[in-house]
Write an enzyme that holds these catalytic residues in place. Structure first.
Site, mmCIF file in Angstrom:
data_model
loop_
_atom_site.group_PDB
_atom_site.id
_atom_site.type_symbol
_atom_site.label_atom_id
_atom_site.label_comp_id
_atom_site.label_asym_id
_atom_site.label_seq_id
_atom_site.Cartn_x
_atom_site.Cartn_y
_atom_site.Cartn_z
ATOM 1 N N GLY A 18 0.794 -1.334 0.087
ATOM 2 C CA GLY A 18 0.094 0.028 0.098
ATOM 3 C C GLY A 18 0.993 1.252 -0.122
ATOM 4 O O GLY A 18 0.423 2.249 0.434
ATOM 5 N N SER A 19 1.863 1.270 -0.541
ATOM 6 C CA SER A 19 2.895 2.518 -0.649
ATOM 7 C C SER A 19 2.113 3.601 -1.367
ATOM 8 O O SER A 19 2.335 4.582 -1.274
ATOM 9 C CB SER A 19 4.236 2.320 -0.877
ATOM 10 O OG SER A 19 4.455 2.007 -2.252
ATOM 11 N N LYS A 71 -16.836 -13.911 -9.452
ATOM 12 C CA LYS A 71 -16.365 -12.286 -9.524
ATOM 13 C C LYS A 71 -17.633 -11.196 -9.639
ATOM 14 O O LYS A 71 -17.466 -10.217 -9.131
ATOM 15 C CB LYS A 71 -15.431 -12.093 -10.984
ATOM 16 C CG LYS A 71 -14.889 -10.798 -10.819
ATOM 17 C CD LYS A 71 -14.198 -10.717 -12.165
ATOM 18 C CE LYS A 71 -13.113 -11.573 -12.335
ATOM 19 N NZ LYS A 71 -11.640 -11.039 -11.412
ATOM 20 N N MET A 96 -4.325 -6.909 -7.034
ATOM 21 C CA MET A 96 -3.866 -8.138 -7.593
ATOM 22 C C MET A 96 -4.924 -8.968 -8.178
ATOM 23 O O MET A 96 -5.033 -10.251 -8.286
ATOM 24 C CB MET A 96 -2.965 -9.054 -6.881
ATOM 25 C CG MET A 96 -1.642 -8.224 -6.450
ATOM 26 S SD MET A 96 -0.807 -7.619 -7.615
ATOM 27 C CE MET A 96 0.203 -8.886 -8.325
ATOM 28 N N ARG A 97 -6.049 -8.440 -8.582
ATOM 29 C CA ARG A 97 -7.298 -9.131 -9.234
ATOM 30 C C ARG A 97 -7.642 -8.628 -10.523
ATOM 31 O O ARG A 97 -7.470 -7.103 -10.567
ATOM 32 C CB ARG A 97 -8.584 -9.055 -8.524
ATOM 33 C CG ARG A 97 -8.359 -10.000 -7.407
ATOM 34 C CD ARG A 97 -9.369 -10.013 -6.335
ATOM 35 N NE ARG A 97 -9.043 -10.918 -5.230
ATOM 36 C CZ ARG A 97 -9.364 -12.298 -5.454
ATOM 37 N NH1 ARG A 97 -9.822 -13.058 -6.605
ATOM 38 N NH2 ARG A 97 -8.989 -13.231 -4.482
ATOM 39 N N ASN A 113 -5.367 2.648 -13.082
ATOM 40 C CA ASN A 113 -4.227 1.710 -12.662
ATOM 41 C C ASN A 113 -2.877 2.153 -12.718
ATOM 42 O O ASN A 113 -2.626 2.931 -13.707
ATOM 43 C CB ASN A 113 -4.182 0.396 -13.318
ATOM 44 C CG ASN A 113 -3.519 -0.820 -12.802
ATOM 45 O OD1 ASN A 113 -3.325 -0.733 -11.678
ATOM 46 N ND2 ASN A 113 -2.727 -1.525 -13.653
ATOM 47 N N HIS A 115 1.218 0.779 -13.325
ATOM 48 C CA HIS A 115 1.905 -0.443 -13.557
ATOM 49 C C HIS A 115 3.423 -0.131 -13.791
ATOM 50 O O HIS A 115 3.700 1.075 -14.309
ATOM 51 C CB HIS A 115 1.371 -0.625 -15.080
ATOM 52 C CG HIS A 115 2.129 -1.825 -15.415
ATOM 53 N ND1 HIS A 115 1.774 -3.325 -14.903
ATOM 54 C CD2 HIS A 115 2.973 -2.353 -16.357
ATOM 55 C CE1 HIS A 115 2.469 -4.303 -15.529
ATOM 56 N NE2 HIS A 115 3.152 -3.553 -16.444
HETATM 57 C C1 GRF Z 1 3.293 -1.029 -7.615
HETATM 58 O O1 GRF Z 1 4.629 -1.188 -8.038
HETATM 59 C C2 GRF Z 1 2.323 -0.938 -8.783
HETATM 60 O O2 GRF Z 1 2.827 -0.500 -9.723
HETATM 61 C C3 GRF Z 1 1.953 -2.259 -8.900
HETATM 62 O O3 GRF Z 1 1.797 -2.942 -7.765
HETATM 63 C C4 GRF Z 1 2.630 -2.255 -7.080
HETATM 64 C C5 GRF Z 1 2.163 -1.943 -5.617
HETATM 65 O O4 GRF Z 1 2.829 -1.529 -4.598
HETATM 66 N N1 GRF Z 1 0.452 -2.349 -9.630
HETATM 67 P P1 GRF Z 1 2.310 -0.932 -3.296
HETATM 68 O O5 GRF Z 1 1.395 -1.771 -2.592
HETATM 69 O O6 GRF Z 1 1.412 0.227 -3.518
HETATM 70 O O7 GRF Z 1 3.572 -0.463 -2.376
#
Ligand code: GRF
Length: 195
Positions: A18-19, A71, A96-97, A113, A115
């Site tokens: 969750g950073s 879902k 992650m879904r 999103n 990425h």
């Molecule tokens: C990040 O690298 C983002 O780009 C990817 O998942 C990671 C999530 O990191 N989709 P965090 O949980 O926000 O630290």
């Protein structure tokens, strides 16, 4: 909502650390983003992002996919909760879904999103490792609207950097630092021109 004296309402979806949640919540609290985080949706009961949400007084919807028939069922529950929270924009941040039609249709062109690669290169869950293994010398981050394909949809913002070393941890650190700046900037861009 169209009166920009009011704050937009955003929801963040996350599954782990969750950073990026932290970066977005902080940007809202500081006024860098003219929005408030009205909810955090998480599919992993033990995820650290839940603690982060509590620290920011953000309400959470924590669910386990196995408690629902499919879902469509869990996404319908999420949509219903998001409506109660008044969410106008969804920011996926390490969720992650794969988002399904129920959510996509409820929030058309309103789901972002982030990425950790320069799309359309290196789609999927191991983008940093894949780019590093391929031997690229330019890495980067993409913020995009999602569609019904994996890591597809309109690109909103990208930032790249050159790296010629051989330490993947260094690459990851640089990517995360960029994410925490780029995501708030991209959310601002979306809020100021499309909602
Ligand atoms: C990040 O690298 C983002 O780009 C990817 O998942 C990671 C999530 O990191 N989709 P965090 O949980 O926000 O630290």
């Amino acid at each position: 909502m169209s009166l920009k004296t009011m704050k937009y309402k955003i929801a963040i979806f996350a599954s782990g650390n969750g950073s990026n949640f932290e970066a977005l919540a902080a940007a809202c609290e500081s006024g860098q983003i003219n929005a408030e985080v009205v909810g955090m949706v998480c599919d992993q009961a033990g995820a650290y992002v839940i603690e982060r949400a509590a620290n920011h007084n953000v309400p959470t919807f924590v669910f386990s996919a196995k408690d629902y028939a499919d879902k469509a069922a869990y996404e319908a529950a999420i949509v219903s909760w998001l409506r109660e929270q008044g969410a106008e924009l969804i920011c996926l941040a390490g969720y992650m879904r794969i988002v399904g039609d129920t959510l996509l249709q409820a929030f058309p062109n309103r789901i972002l999103n982030i990425h950790p690669a320069l799309l359309p290169s290196f789609k999927g869950a191991h983008a940093i490792q894949d780019a590093f293994a391929f031997g690229v010398k330019v890495f980067g981050v993409t913020v995009h609207l999602i569609d019904n394909t994996i890591d597809g949809g309109t690109i909103i913002a990208q930032r790249a950097f050159e790296y010629h070393g051989n330490d993947i941890n260094e690459v990851e650190t640089k990517i995360h630092a960029i994410e925490h700046v780029l995501y708030p900037e991209a959310v601002n861009a979306i809020l100021s021109c499309t909602l």
